[in-house]
Write a protein that holds these residues in place. Structure first.
Motif, PDB file in Angstrom:
ATOM      1  N   GLN A  13       0.864  -1.246  -0.250  1.00  0.00           N
ATOM      2  CA  GLN A  13       0.038  -0.152  -0.030  1.00  0.00           C
ATOM      3  C   GLN A  13       1.009   1.275  -0.132  1.00  0.00           C
ATOM      4  OE1 GLN A  13      -2.557  -0.090   3.482  1.00  0.00           O
ATOM      5  NE2 GLN A  13      -4.322   0.662   2.260  1.00  0.00           N
ATOM      6  N   MET A  14       1.992   1.211   0.825  1.00  0.00           N
ATOM      7  CA  MET A  14       2.876   2.364   0.817  1.00  0.00           C
ATOM      8  C   MET A  14       3.573   2.660  -0.587  1.00  0.00           C
ATOM      9  SD  MET A  14       2.277   4.028   3.824  1.00  0.00           S
ATOM     10  CE  MET A  14       1.223   3.653   4.813  1.00  0.00           C
ATOM     11  N   TYR A  17       1.380   4.350  -2.992  1.00  0.00           N
ATOM     12  CA  TYR A  17       0.950   5.764  -2.438  1.00  0.00           C
ATOM     13  C   TYR A  17       2.400   6.610  -2.824  1.00  0.00           C
ATOM     14  CZ  TYR A  17      -3.341   5.008  -0.299  1.00  0.00           C
ATOM     15  OH  TYR A  17      -4.787   4.718  -0.172  1.00  0.00           O
ATOM     16  N   TYR A  18       3.675   5.795  -2.600  1.00  0.00           N
ATOM     17  CA  TYR A  18       4.870   6.424  -2.991  1.00  0.00           C
ATOM     18  C   TYR A  18       4.799   6.809  -4.351  1.00  0.00           C
ATOM     19  CZ  TYR A  18       9.613   7.365  -3.204  1.00  0.00           C
ATOM     20  OH  TYR A  18      10.911   8.110  -3.644  1.00  0.00           O
ATOM     21  N   ILE A  73       2.394  10.483   3.741  1.00  0.00           N
ATOM     22  CA  ILE A  73       2.291   9.207   4.465  1.00  0.00           C
ATOM     23  C   ILE A  73       1.458   9.168   6.016  1.00  0.00           C
ATOM     24  CG2 ILE A  73       3.360   7.139   5.530  1.00  0.00           C
ATOM     25  CD1 ILE A  73       2.941   7.173   2.317  1.00  0.00           C
ATOM     26  N   ASN A  77      -2.002   7.486   6.631  1.00  0.00           N
ATOM     27  CA  ASN A  77      -1.912   6.335   8.057  1.00  0.00           C
ATOM     28  C   ASN A  77      -3.238   6.914   8.904  1.00  0.00           C
ATOM     29  OD1 ASN A  77      -0.582   4.236   8.392  1.00  0.00           O
ATOM     30  ND2 ASN A  77       1.409   5.279   8.603  1.00  0.00           N
TER      31      ASN A  77
END
Length: 185
Positions: A13-14, A17-18, A73, A77
């Motif tokens: 997921q990160m 998004y990155y 992030i 989060n």
């Protein structure tokens, strides 16, 4: 086989998004203008603009006028994994426009109008919403809500919790970031 098969794991997921962030924002710093562009929120009325600017300012943790990847992030989060009291603190910060540690009716009214301008979700007027909130949770009737009054009041009242969560839900913003376009409201 976990029960959450449909959700990608956190690192994936990160990474998503990155790569999205870097594609939309190669400099690694997102300005307010780019933030609006990313969310397809240009050309809002002045109320909507005020709201987006407040959201941007709160996500811009070091107040340098840009959202960098770590701030981005942290924001995501909060929206995905934030505990309810973290979210309520965030909402409080959003409403407390002058930053004095209290929300008055004027601040709540103006932010709710701005949110209505974007979400269009409403089954009551901004005035009705504001009066109802104060009626329910301003325990000492001083016309201001402290963080403590706000969190305690909302946590004790399921209807209010649902209303606030629905009205100020940021997952729409997240969907936009994920899908790269604004979902029709």
């Amino acid at each position: 086989m976990g029960s959450q098969e449909s959700l990608p794991d956190a690192p994936a997921q990160m990474h998503h998004y990155y790569s999205k962030f870097m594609r939309e924002c190669p400099s690694g710093l997102l300005s307010l203008h780019e933030f609006k562009k990313l969310l397809d929120l240009q050309g809002l009325d002045p109320q909507g603009d005020i709201y987006i600017k407040r959201v941007f300012d709160i996500f811009d943790l070091n107040q340098d006028g840009f959202i960098d990847f770590l701030e981005f992030i942290a924001a995501i989060n909060l929206v995905i994994r934030g505990k309810i009291d973290q979210k309520l603190k965030w909402y409080f910060k959003l409403y407390d426009a002058d930053g004095n540690g209290c929300i008055d009716k004027k601040e709540l009214l103006s932010i709710f109008r701005a949110i209505q301008a974007i979400n269009g979700y409403t089954n009551m007027s901004a005035e009705e919403f504001t009066n109802m909130i104060f009626q329910k949770i301003d325990v000492n009737n001083d016309g201001e809500l402290t963080l403590e009054e706000f969190i305690n009041g909302v946590e004790k009242d399921e209807d209010l919790m649902e209303l606030i969560t629905k009205s100020f839900d940021l997952s729409n913003v997240l969907k936009v970031i994920q899908n790269g376009r604004r979902n029709s409201v």
